[in-house]
Design an enzyme around this catalytic site. Sequence first.
Site, PDB file in Angstrom:
ATOM      1  N   ARG A 121       0.808  -1.242   0.000  1.00 33.16           N
ATOM      2  CA  ARG A 121       0.000   0.000   0.000  1.00 33.16           C
ATOM      3  C   ARG A 121       0.830   1.277   0.000  1.00 33.16           C
ATOM      4  NH1 ARG A 121      -3.283  -2.902   3.691  1.00 33.16           N
ATOM      5  NH2 ARG A 121      -4.917  -3.935   2.503  1.00 33.16           N
ATOM      6  N   LYS A 143       4.251  11.844 -11.007  1.00 31.41           N
ATOM      7  CA  LYS A 143       3.390  11.034 -11.875  1.00 31.41           C
ATOM      8  C   LYS A 143       4.109   9.710 -12.103  1.00 31.41           C
ATOM      9  CE  LYS A 143       0.793  14.422 -14.550  1.00 31.41           C
ATOM     10  NZ  LYS A 143       0.523  14.979 -15.887  1.00 31.41           N
ATOM     11  N   GLU A 185      11.960  19.025 -24.037  1.00 34.62           N
ATOM     12  CA  GLU A 185      11.207  19.384 -22.826  1.00 34.62           C
ATOM     13  C   GLU A 185      11.780  20.649 -22.172  1.00 34.62           C
ATOM     14  OE1 GLU A 185       8.398  18.052 -21.946  1.00 34.62           O
ATOM     15  OE2 GLU A 185       8.362  16.019 -22.764  1.00 34.62           O
ATOM     16  N   LYS A 227       9.450  23.222 -12.920  1.00 34.00           N
ATOM     17  CA  LYS A 227       8.521  22.110 -12.682  1.00 34.00           C
ATOM     18  C   LYS A 227       8.127  22.063 -11.210  1.00 34.00           C
ATOM     19  CE  LYS A 227       6.924  17.621 -13.792  1.00 34.00           C
ATOM     20  NZ  LYS A 227       6.976  16.403 -14.573  1.00 34.00           N
ATOM     21  N   GLU A 237      -2.903  18.156 -11.051  1.00 33.75           N
ATOM     22  CA  GLU A 237      -3.329  18.649 -12.360  1.00 33.75           C
ATOM     23  C   GLU A 237      -4.817  18.997 -12.410  1.00 33.75           C
ATOM     24  OE1 GLU A 237      -1.266  16.841 -15.724  1.00 33.75           O
ATOM     25  OE2 GLU A 237      -2.997  17.283 -16.961  1.00 33.75           O
ATOM     26  N   ARG A 241      -1.084  22.793 -13.662  1.00 33.85           N
ATOM     27  CA  ARG A 241      -0.121  21.766 -14.101  1.00 33.85           C
ATOM     28  C   ARG A 241      -0.339  21.366 -15.560  1.00 33.85           C
ATOM     29  NH1 ARG A 241       2.269  16.575 -10.765  1.00 33.85           N
ATOM     30  NH2 ARG A 241       3.534  15.783 -12.470  1.00 33.85           N
ATOM     31  N   ASN A 245       1.641  20.222 -20.388  1.00 33.99           N
ATOM     32  CA  ASN A 245       1.272  19.406 -21.557  1.00 33.99           C
ATOM     33  C   ASN A 245       1.414  20.172 -22.870  1.00 33.99           C
ATOM     34  OD1 ASN A 245       0.609  17.222 -19.945  1.00 33.99           O
ATOM     35  ND2 ASN A 245      -1.482  17.962 -19.622  1.00 33.99           N
ATOM     36  N   HIS A 248       2.073  18.521 -26.192  1.00 31.91           N
ATOM     37  CA  HIS A 248       1.793  17.095 -25.994  1.00 31.91           C
ATOM     38  C   HIS A 248       0.468  16.663 -26.622  1.00 31.91           C
ATOM     39  CE1 HIS A 248       5.131  17.513 -23.260  1.00 31.91           C
ATOM     40  NE2 HIS A 248       5.095  16.235 -22.909  1.00 31.91           N
ATOM     41  N   HIS A 252       1.575  13.776 -28.676  1.00 32.39           N
ATOM     42  CA  HIS A 252       1.184  12.429 -28.261  1.00 32.39           C
ATOM     43  C   HIS A 252       0.458  11.715 -29.405  1.00 32.39           C
ATOM     44  CE1 HIS A 252      -0.612   9.818 -24.818  1.00 32.39           C
ATOM     45  NE2 HIS A 252       0.165   9.143 -25.626  1.00 32.39           N
ATOM     46  N   HIS A 265      10.038  10.656 -27.544  1.00 38.72           N
ATOM     47  CA  HIS A 265       9.011  11.512 -26.952  1.00 38.72           C
ATOM     48  C   HIS A 265       9.278  13.013 -27.179  1.00 38.72           C
ATOM     49  CE1 HIS A 265       5.868  12.714 -24.224  1.00 38.72           C
ATOM     50  NE2 HIS A 265       6.737  13.414 -23.515  1.00 38.72           N
TER      51      HIS A 265
HETATM   52  P1  NAD Z   1      14.093   5.696 -21.350  1.00 36.85           P
HETATM   53  O1  NAD Z   1      13.886   5.545 -19.917  1.00 36.85           O
HETATM   54  O2  NAD Z   1      13.587   4.641 -22.259  1.00 36.85           O
HETATM   55  O3  NAD Z   1      15.650   5.916 -21.627  1.00 36.85           O
HETATM   56  C1  NAD Z   1      16.089   6.090 -22.954  1.00 36.85           C
HETATM   57  C2  NAD Z   1      17.243   5.164 -23.296  1.00 36.85           C
HETATM   58  O4  NAD Z   1      18.435   5.647 -22.704  1.00 36.85           O
HETATM   59  C3  NAD Z   1      17.070   3.759 -22.778  1.00 36.85           C
HETATM   60  O5  NAD Z   1      17.554   2.854 -23.741  1.00 36.85           O
HETATM   61  C4  NAD Z   1      17.959   3.734 -21.532  1.00 36.85           C
HETATM   62  O6  NAD Z   1      18.413   2.459 -21.200  1.00 36.85           O
HETATM   63  C5  NAD Z   1      19.083   4.623 -21.962  1.00 36.85           C
HETATM   64  N1  NAD Z   1      19.808   5.326 -20.909  1.00 36.85           N
HETATM   65  C6  NAD Z   1      19.308   5.878 -19.801  1.00 36.85           C
HETATM   66  N2  NAD Z   1      20.260   6.572 -19.155  1.00 36.85           N
HETATM   67  C7  NAD Z   1      21.389   6.413 -19.861  1.00 36.85           C
HETATM   68  C8  NAD Z   1      22.713   6.913 -19.716  1.00 36.85           C
HETATM   69  N3  NAD Z   1      23.028   7.766 -18.746  1.00 36.85           N
HETATM   70  N4  NAD Z   1      23.648   6.525 -20.617  1.00 36.85           N
HETATM   71  C9  NAD Z   1      23.308   5.720 -21.655  1.00 36.85           C
HETATM   72  N5  NAD Z   1      22.058   5.248 -21.871  1.00 36.85           N
HETATM   73  C10 NAD Z   1      21.117   5.595 -20.978  1.00 36.85           C
HETATM   74  O7  NAD Z   1      13.453   7.070 -21.912  1.00 36.85           O
HETATM   75  P2  NAD Z   1      13.244   8.511 -21.263  1.00 36.85           P
HETATM   76  O8  NAD Z   1      13.164   9.430 -22.415  1.00 36.85           O
HETATM   77  O9  NAD Z   1      14.188   8.774 -20.169  1.00 36.85           O
HETATM   78  O10 NAD Z   1      11.799   8.376 -20.589  1.00 36.85           O
HETATM   79  C11 NAD Z   1      10.634   8.133 -21.349  1.00 36.85           C
HETATM   80  C12 NAD Z   1       9.559   7.665 -20.440  1.00 36.85           C
HETATM   81  O11 NAD Z   1       9.283   8.690 -19.485  1.00 36.85           O
HETATM   82  C13 NAD Z   1       8.242   7.357 -21.119  1.00 36.85           C
HETATM   83  O12 NAD Z   1       7.743   6.141 -20.646  1.00 36.85           O
HETATM   84  C14 NAD Z   1       7.335   8.507 -20.697  1.00 36.85           C
HETATM   85  O13 NAD Z   1       5.978   8.129 -20.646  1.00 36.85           O
HETATM   86  C15 NAD Z   1       7.882   8.832 -19.344  1.00 36.85           C
HETATM   87  N6  NAD Z   1       7.614  10.210 -18.891  1.00 36.85           N
HETATM   88  C16 NAD Z   1       7.084  10.360 -17.644  1.00 36.85           C
HETATM   89  C17 NAD Z   1       6.841  11.634 -17.154  1.00 36.85           C
HETATM   90  C18 NAD Z   1       6.324  11.801 -15.754  1.00 36.85           C
HETATM   91  O14 NAD Z   1       5.973  12.922 -15.369  1.00 36.85           O
HETATM   92  N7  NAD Z   1       6.268  10.742 -14.969  1.00 36.85           N
HETATM   93  C19 NAD Z   1       7.137  12.756 -17.931  1.00 36.85           C
HETATM   94  C20 NAD Z   1       7.682  12.568 -19.191  1.00 36.85           C
HETATM   95  C21 NAD Z   1       7.923  11.275 -19.663  1.00 36.85           C
HETATM   96  N1  GLY Z   2       5.124  15.530 -17.598  1.00 45.84           N
HETATM   97  C1  GLY Z   2       3.932  16.279 -17.293  1.00 45.84           C
HETATM   98  C2  GLY Z   2       3.656  16.356 -15.832  1.00 45.84           C
HETATM   99  O1  GLY Z   2       4.437  15.906 -15.029  1.00 45.84           O
HETATM  100  O2  GLY Z   2       2.644  16.877 -15.449  1.00 45.84           O
END
Ligand code: NAD
Ligand code: GLY
Length: 358
Positions: A121, A143, A185, A227, A237, A241, A245, A248, A252, A265
């Site tokens: 939990r 998030k 971003e 942020k 949100e 917040r 987006n 996006h 998206h 992304h």
């Molecule tokens: P990712 O986590 O897939 O990382 C991208 C690639 O880089 C992967 O292959 C990873 O293994 C590699 N990598 C990571 N760090 C590295 C490093 N220092 N050196 C070499 N390789 C490295 O992609 P991302 O762009 O970091 O994240 C995308 C994800 O984030 C999506 O799932 C998206 O939905 C999510 N996201 C969440 C939020 C939120 O607010 N929670 C906001 C934006 C995006």
């Molecule tokens: N990435 C958008 C948010 O965190 O609200």
Amino acid sequence: VEKIRVALDERSYDIFIGEGNLKEIGGKLSEFGFSDKIALISNPTVYELYGETVSKALRDSGYDLAEVLIPDGEEYKSLDSAEEIYTSLLKAKLDRKSALIALGGGVIGDITGFAASTYMRGIDFIQIPTTLLAQVDSSVGGKTGVNHPLGKNMIGSFWQPRLVWIDTLTLNTLPRREFLSGLGEVIKYGVIWDRELFSYLDANRNKILELDAKALMHIIRRSCEIKAEIVSKDERESGLRAILNYGHTIGHAVETLTGYKKYLHGEAVAIGMCLEAELSSQLGFTGSNEPAMLKNLIDSFGLPSEMPSGIQTGELLLSMQIDKKTVGGKMHFVLPEKIGRVKVYSGTEPEDIRRLLE
Ligand code: NAD
Ligand code: GLY
């Protein structure tokens, strides 16, 4: 080391940004009073690069560390992987005072946060983001979630980390394209909130592209500050917040319609930001100068700025209408009025999108 506070009453936490500070995470964690059993969640790519440093730092501080590696890739941000994490945590006997440590990009951060929010939990978790996107966006704000076969990020929770620990040196190994995607971003923060950041990106392009330490520190710190401020004012949100987006709504849909294969992304967000700035101009909320400035900056960082050919208006509209951001059939757009200020607008008609694409 820079420190930024995310002010959320009893859920408040700090973001630390340093250079070469990965090995200091053990000492930092000792301040929190977690139980001895903790778990590190990562993927093989990141673990190979930084796992040993982090594991050693944690073990040297006396923690009994379980390690869970999820295969690398967005497709593993799933309930199946979450279940694998739960199984490992149960086998390692993590308790309610244990913490999970997310070491990786947004995929690892999102799934670790989700597992932390549901294991027994809800237990604590720490973000150690290693992509630019994760350092400036996904590790901050709480998030968390996983994908469902019928939609990305559809299953999740709001669950704030206890600490975000950023080491900018990890960006040295990040593939170039991933770095540029994260910059998408950062540009977003400039448009929605901070004209000075936008100008800084323009004036310091080469330093940023060369991974100059001072320039990286500046853009990551400023992005995290923005942020943090937005999330502090509207954690769930219900209003403000939503401006995060920006880019996006269209971005998206572009990702969905290209099967998440053609664009990263931040690349899709770059396209979305350019089109949504054009839409703002078309609707009379801004002049033509702002969309042009934005397109120039995006182009200069080598990010895409135009809609890929072959996307039809009808399918774009349909995709935007089934998005989480559409409520009661109304598409919500974040539209720039000038660089540094946006408004949320829900009066966009399908005809406006048709004109925009034409
Ligand atoms: P990712 O986590 O897939 O990382 C991208 C690639 O880089 C992967 O292959 C990873 O293994 C590699 N990598 C990571 N760090 C590295 C490093 N220092 N050196 C070499 N390789 C490295 O992609 P991302 O762009 O970091 O994240 C995308 C994800 O984030 C999506 O799932 C998206 O939905 C999510 N996201 C969440 C939020 C939120 O607010 N929670 C906001 C934006 C995006
Ligand atoms: N990435 C958008 C948010 O965190 O609200």
